[in-house]
Design a protein around this motif. Structure first.
Motif, short mmCIF file in Angstrom:
data_model
loop_
_atom_site.label_atom_id
_atom_site.label_comp_id
_atom_site.label_asym_id
_atom_site.label_seq_id
_atom_site.Cartn_x
_atom_site.Cartn_y
_atom_site.Cartn_z
N TRP A 113 -2.28 -1.65 -3.37
CA TRP A 113 -3.24 -0.59 -3.09
C TRP A 113 -2.52 0.69 -3.51
O TRP A 113 -1.54 1.09 -2.89
CB TRP A 113 -3.58 -0.51 -1.61
N ASN A 146 1.70 -1.61 4.38
CA ASN A 146 1.77 -0.16 4.20
C ASN A 146 3.23 0.24 4.24
O ASN A 146 3.88 0.14 5.29
CB ASN A 146 0.98 0.54 5.31
N TYR A 160 -3.43 -6.85 6.99
CA TYR A 160 -2.98 -5.51 6.59
C TYR A 160 -2.03 -5.04 7.67
O TYR A 160 -2.41 -4.89 8.82
CB TYR A 160 -4.18 -4.57 6.45
N SER A 183 -7.66 0.29 -0.62
CA SER A 183 -7.50 0.21 0.83
C SER A 183 -8.84 0.08 1.52
O SER A 183 -9.90 0.08 0.89
CB SER A 183 -6.76 1.45 1.34
N ASN A 197 1.24 4.91 0.66
CA ASN A 197 0.39 5.70 1.53
C ASN A 197 1.17 6.88 2.11
O ASN A 197 2.39 6.83 2.23
CB ASN A 197 -0.15 4.80 2.65
N PHE A 218 0.87 -1.17 0.00
CA PHE A 218 0.00 0.00 0.00
C PHE A 218 0.91 1.22 0.00
O PHE A 218 1.67 1.44 0.94
CB PHE A 218 -0.89 -0.03 1.24
N VAL A 222 -0.95 -7.40 2.73
CA VAL A 222 -0.61 -6.10 2.15
C VAL A 222 0.08 -5.27 3.22
O VAL A 222 -0.36 -5.20 4.37
CB VAL A 222 -1.86 -5.39 1.59
#
Length: 841
Positions: A249, A477, A435, A279, A207, A205, A475
């Motif tokens: 993501w 971040n 996550y 997300s 972010n 992800f 996943v």
């Protein structure tokens, strides 16, 4: 046209005839693939003085095969300065050839299978598997073909990049300027058949990209649109393929336009065979921050109504439906559910029961959209539900999810998974995933600057999740990607093979990583530097140092250890070749220096207000703090402006989100006497334990059917801990697993503090208990479980431990102490003994 068709037909027939003459001859057994610079009768020359093979792929195969082939050719050129010819189609010619293709899509590979020269039964119809082997013509033993055959398009691409990595090309060859060792020749021998990946969907992800990836991409890569766009994503997707990852993501902050806003983005993802998702706050591939709040009028010619499904259902339904119409030709994982436009709770009724009902209606309607657009049941399409933050409470209230939907369990944003599936939940057809954060914006404090969660902690939490059935989708971040290179590589290596990199051996990953990038000669020393960096961060991330109250002894020890770490890192730097200086600065030196300087800035500033010290000492501390602040800016300027000739300009910010911790703290020199008195710190009054024990030094004893106790290196504030592993997927109270010491203390009453990893219970029972038994003084049971977002949790995740406390009377002799692991999931790091009189003082 007829002539061209006839020519292609002739070529295919010729291929089958040629391949029918081949037989498989392998040096050794399966998975004996070797790459080196020595030629033997068994080897295949990828690059040699006398000859270079051509690389053949079928132009009708997936686009990603062409992309991977081109990258492989560039890798060979980077290593050997020799060029491989890429030939899309045509008959095999030449003494040596490389063939890469997907079963059922590559003329070359299918011909090899038909002629029984390669056996692909092990990978046929499997997910992302590949075979690498050398085929030798039976009637012409001087001819050889190196074959890379994939079970699907990603399997083929992974096979190609697997060979690149074996040749010495790091997945971060571009993203961290990791220059491979130059070689004059490259030879391959043996064979390799990949196993199925442990985790089906594995990815990242992007972010909180506001201070790094977005401004860098706008200036350096996607300059025409000044945003994260298709050129940037092409680089990201190549990195994912090199890491054997398959899922993303995309970036979604207000500074970045939605992924689908630039119509080339999903096309590039499909070319690279990357699966696109969204997300927890981006259902149905919609980025609401951009597409609802900013560009809705551009798309629909009017402003949107309220983002609330119970009062604006039709408009929101159509908005989701239009995106799925665009996505039908691409490979996606669909997030179902609903939250606020950005990352807030779902708008709707205040009554939690009614809110659950509304969320169930939302998900039912989203599945209808999938049914209608794909013309098949939603149950046949991958969907995920992410019970993030307050959504977890709605799920716990009885939200009903269809069995085929995958539940993605989040961590607490600080590396500790909040909940895992129970025995009944593990039976879900859709399975479960995780996550997990390697970077975070939010309470109790961000960590967007440096990545400091150790491979050991990642491994412990993710292995625990995997053993509990959460292995469908992982996943991570990763923020801007750049600060988290090692951690990301470890996460993807583990997701590919969870047994190879489990919590039991994750501590050794830094050595493997350092060897791969910097060579065997310096690997042990570089690994030691990275491990010390992680250990120091475990008791306080650089971004959290201002919130932790260290004793003066702890503070001084911390500063000394960082100074030694800096010295060791600098000594390694001068021993590295010029070709690896940029990589070393990014991957090792900058994080070490950044963490050291942040600690010096904060801790010397605090020390400047220490009571009962000469003014000259206070002034010295003030100067050291100021110098550290200036140095952080200096090394970040090197990162952006000088390293790699400015390639990464704007990627690194030393003050993301302008948080207070990045600013200059108050100093003795800068405040008046009245202010100095209010900031004065009496370090000397902090209690010091009479005895401290490390859990890993204890003797493990266990006779329990629920859990097994293991020593895990690299987790906890002391660099190791005893962790309780769940057995047989069952949960329940346990009393038979314990650790034991013999200790000698002067007689008296003691407070015993047990410091644990701030993990969550796996039973969802709000219990994470240990039972402590002191010989001659009975027992006490202590619960160290805390709820996320509570005051105690905030303190725990910043200082790196939760804490239990009990009081015991010790006799003046050697005493036996036992700690029983009452609930599965408990992880104990250290035990401290304070004589009651001293603690009261």
């Amino acid at each position: 046209m007829k002539h061209k068709l006839y020519t292609i037909s002739q070529k295919i027939t010729a291929l089958v005839v040629i391949f029918s003459l081949f037989q498989l001859t392998i040096a050794g057994q399966e998975n004996t693939l070797v790459v080196n610079n020595r030629e033997t009768s068994y080897t295949f020359p990828v690059a040699a003085k006398a000859t270079m093979p051509a690389f053949f792929y079928d132009p009708k195969d997936a686009v990603v095969i062409k992309i991977a082939a081109e990258a492989f050719a560039q890798d060979v050129k980077t290593i050997t300065e020799k060029q491989i010819r890429l030939l899309p189609g045509g008959s095999i010619s030449g003494k040596y050839a490389i063939v890469a293709g997907t079963i059922g899509r590559s003329t070359y590979v299918d011909a090899l299978i038909a002629s029984k020269n390669i056996n692909v039964k092990a990978i046929l119809n499997q997910w992302e598997r590949f075979v690498i082997t050398v085929v030798t013509p039976a009637n012409a033993p001087s001819k050889k073909i190196l074959v890379i055959a994939g079970s699907d398009r990603r399997g083929t691409a992974f096979g190609i990049f697997h060979l690149s990595r074996m040749m010495g090309v790091s997945p971060f060859v571009w993203w961290a300027d990791v220059t491979p060792v130059k070689r004059k020749q490259l030879f391959v021998s043996g064979s390799y058949t990949s196993s199925a990946p442990s985790v089906q969907y594995r990815g990242i992800f992007i972010n909180d990209e506001d201070w790094g990836l977005q401004p860098w991409a706008a200036k350096q890569v996607d300059t025409a649109i000044k945003d994260i766009g298709p050129k940037t994503y092409a680089k990201v997707f190549e990195l994912l393929l090199r890491l054997k990852a398959n899922y993303i993501w995309p970036a979604m902050h207000p500074c970045t336009k939605a992924f689908y806003y630039y119509k080339q983005n999903p096309k590039v993802a499909d070319d690279y065979a990357i699966v696109v998702g969204g997300s927890h706050c981006e259902p149905m591939l919609r980025n609401n921050v951009c597409e609802w709040a900013e560009t809705y009028q551009e798309e629909y010619g009017r402003k949107p109504g309220e983002w609330r499904y119970d009062v604006n259902k039709d408009e929101i339904y159509a908005y989701w439906n239009d995106r799925i119409k665009e996505a039908v030709n691409y490979e996606s994982v669909f997030t179902v559910g609903m939250r606020g436009v950005h990352d807030g709770s779902m708008p709707g009724p205040k009554d939690p029961v009614e809110k659950v009902k509304l969320l169930q209606t939302v998900i039912a309607d989203q599945r209808k959209i999938l049914n209608l657009n794909f013309g098949k049941p939603a149950s046949s399409l991958p969907q995920i539900f992410v019970p993030y933050k307050e959504v977890l409470s709605l799920y716990r209230r009885g939200l009903k999810l269809e069995e085929d939907v995958t539940i993605i369990w989040p961590d607490d944003n600080h590396g500790y998974i909040r909940q895992l599936p129970g025995e009944a939940e593990r039976k879900r057809i859709g399975g479960h995933g995780v996550y997990y954060h390697l970077s975070y914006w939010g309470a109790p404090q961000d960590y967007l600057w440096l990545s400091s969660i150790s491979p050991s902690l990642i491994a412990y939490e993710m292995e625990k999740a995997y053993r509990q059935g959460a292995g469908k989708l992982w996943v991570f971040n990763v923020g801007d990607i750049k600060p988290a290179e090692l951690e990301l590589q470890f996460a993807m290596d583990m997701a590919w093979d969870v047994n190879k990199w489990s919590a039991a051996n994750a501590f050794s990953y830094t050595n493997s990583w350092a060897s791969e990038i910097f060579g065997d000669a310096l690997a042990v020393e570089i690994a030691a530097i990275k491990n010390e960096y992680y250990l120091l961060a475990a008791s306080g991330k650089p971004e959290h140092i201002n919130t932790i109250n260290f004793t003066h002894t702890q503070l001084q020890e911390r500063l000394d250890r960082y100074a030694a770490l800096d010295q060791e890192a600098q000594q390694i730097k001068v021993r590295l070749p010029a070709s690896l200086q940029d990589a070393y600065f990014q991957l090792v030196l900058y994080p070490v220096l950044g963490a050291k300087l942040m600690n010096e800035k904060i801790l010397f500033a605090k020390s400047s207000f220490r009571k009962d010290q000469p003014a000259t000492d206070a002034e010295y501390c003030s100067l050291r703090s100021t110098k550290a602040f200036d140095s952080i800016r200096f090394i970040t300027n090197i990162y952006n402006k000088e390293m790699a000739n400015g390639k990464w300009d704007n990627i690194m910010s030393w003050h993301p989100r302008e948080q207070a911790v990045f600013k200059m703290p108050p100093l003795y020199n800068d405040v008046n006497e009245k202010k100095r008195d209010s900031l004065a710190i009496a370090f000397s009054n902090a209690p010091i334990p009479n005895l401290q024990l490390h859990a890993v030094d204890a003797e493990i004893k266990s006779a329990d059917s629920f859990i097994e106790l293991r020593k895990i290196k690299g987790i906890g504030i002391s660099g190791g801990a005893i962790a309780s592993y769940l057995l047989n997927g069952k949960t329940g109270d346990t009393a038979g697993a314990y650790i034991e010491w013999g200790v000698s203390l002067p007689a008296g009453e003691y407070t015993v503090i047990v410091k644990c990893l701030p993990v969550f219970d796996v039973n969802k029972s709000a219990f994470l208990r240990y039972r402590i038994a002191v010989e001659g003084d009975g027992e006490a049971t202590v619960n160290v479980h805390t709820e996320a977002d509570s005051r105690v949790w905030r303190e725990n995740v910043t200082r790196g431990y939760s804490m239990g406390k009990s009081t015991h009377v010790f006799k003046e002799k050697k005493t036996s102490i036992r700690i029983y692991f009452q609930d599965p999931g408990l992880v104990i790091s250290t035990i401290e003994f304070f004589k009651q009189k001293r603690l009261n003082q």
